[in-house]
Write a protein that holds these residues in place. Structure first.
Motif, mmCIF file in Angstrom:
data_model
loop_
_atom_site.group_PDB
_atom_site.id
_atom_site.type_symbol
_atom_site.label_atom_id
_atom_site.label_comp_id
_atom_site.label_asym_id
_atom_site.label_seq_id
_atom_site.Cartn_x
_atom_site.Cartn_y
_atom_site.Cartn_z
ATOM 1 N N UNK A 145 -16.681 -16.292 -17.308
ATOM 2 C CA UNK A 145 -17.226 -15.885 -16.463
ATOM 3 C C UNK A 145 -18.763 -16.593 -16.278
ATOM 4 N N UNK A 146 -19.419 -16.871 -17.000
ATOM 5 C CA UNK A 146 -20.890 -17.360 -16.154
ATOM 6 C C UNK A 146 -20.396 -18.426 -15.857
ATOM 7 N N UNK A 147 -19.242 -19.216 -16.125
ATOM 8 C CA UNK A 147 -19.716 -20.672 -15.538
ATOM 9 C C UNK A 147 -19.095 -20.676 -14.359
ATOM 10 N N UNK A 148 -18.015 -19.880 -14.282
ATOM 11 C CA UNK A 148 -17.858 -19.136 -12.335
ATOM 12 C C UNK A 148 -19.130 -18.802 -11.871
ATOM 13 N N UNK A 149 -19.642 -18.606 -12.414
ATOM 14 C CA UNK A 149 -20.836 -16.833 -11.692
ATOM 15 C C UNK A 149 -22.094 -17.998 -11.393
ATOM 16 N N UNK A 150 -22.522 -19.517 -12.116
ATOM 17 C CA UNK A 150 -22.611 -20.343 -12.778
ATOM 18 C C UNK A 150 -22.507 -21.720 -11.443
ATOM 19 N N UNK A 151 -20.880 -21.386 -11.443
ATOM 20 C CA UNK A 151 -21.039 -22.936 -10.407
ATOM 21 C C UNK A 151 -21.016 -21.867 -8.667
ATOM 22 N N UNK A 152 -21.021 -20.459 -8.439
ATOM 23 C CA UNK A 152 -21.312 -19.711 -7.459
ATOM 24 C C UNK A 152 -22.753 -20.264 -6.352
ATOM 25 N N UNK A 153 -24.082 -19.801 -7.084
ATOM 26 C CA UNK A 153 -24.943 -20.255 -7.077
ATOM 27 C C UNK A 153 -25.036 -21.199 -5.711
#
Length: 254
Positions: A246-254
């Motif tokens: 989840x945090x990997x996906x959030x980081x990629x979306x920034x």
């Protein structure tokens, strides 16, 4: 064999990398002649390159004329995105698992036909652990390795299945048996080992997914035995792996 990447007329950089590539998990400390042989370079060339690498801090020289990888190389390696991104984002989740179990926790990725350990939190000293941060171990006899192998490209799986090496008397060296375990890992979402990398140590690991489908790492735990706690450990690892994804996906979306 590690390090055999040199060719006649190769650049200085290529020859230097051949020297550095001579080191691996089984060859952490090498003499000058061993470096020359494993890097496929003339002894005189190796001597000159090693002297420069020692001066630059890329290699360290120890007593009896043996050499090891220097701290400068390790420090530079920590700057790689796979280290700074995944390792830092996953760290809180590894600490959560460790706090709940007090067992050794691993975060690892696949590097060719080996598993590369990005992070490790050390647990009970009574359980033999051979992994260290930055080291590589075989895919076929580690929990994190089996998870990564189960989701590796077909050519990688075929290469590993065709060269299974026995590490302990319990290491799986039958291609058919290991292939069945990989099928089960894909189906069940986790993989296990029992005394396969070191006697007295069992492990269980789950994949870390990015975008819900792409396996980017494996999260595992090492204990003395899994009989009683397998279900609980798998559940905890899955929650942590989902959090990392989840945090990997959030980081990629920034």
């Amino acid at each position: 064999m590690a390090g055999r990447v040199s060719t006649p007329g190769a650049s200085v950089v290529g020859r230097a990398f051949a020297v550095l590539g001579a080191f691996d998990e089984q060859h952490r400390s090498l003499t000058l002649s061993e470096l020359s042989r494993r890097a496929a370079l003339p002894l005189a060339t190796t001597h000159r390159l090693v002297a420069e690498l020692v001066g630059l801090g890329a290699l360290d020289r120890h007593g009896a004329g043996r050499y090891t990888i220097g701290r400068r190389v390790w420090g530079i390696g920590l700057l790689a995105p796979v280290q700074t991104g995944l390792r830092e984002l996953a760290s809180p989740f590894l600490h959560d698992i460790f706090a709940a179990t007090r067992a050794t926790v691993h975060l690892a990725v696949r590097d060719g036909t080996e598993v590369l350990y990005l992070d490790r939190l050390s647990g009970s000293a009574s359980v033999p652990i051979v992994s260290r941060v930055g080291t590589r171990l075989p895919l076929h006899c580690t929990g994190v390795g089996k998870v990564l192998l189960a989701h590796a490209p077909r050519d990688v799986v075929a290469e590993v299945l065709g060269s299974l090496r026995r590490v302990t008397p319990y290491t799986i060296v039958s291609a058919d048996v290991l292939a069945a375990q990989l099928d089960r890992a894909r189906r069940d979402g986790y993989a296990t080992t029992a005394d396969e990398m070191s006697i007295g140590a069992s492990s269980v690991a789950v994949p870390v997914l990015r975008h819900g489908t792409e396996v980017v790492a494996a999260l595992g735990i090492v204990v003395a035995q899994l009989r009683r706690d397998r279900r609980r450990l798998v559940a905890g690892l899955r929650v942590a792996a989902q959090g990392i994804g989840r945090v990997l996906d959030q980081a990629a979306a920034r």
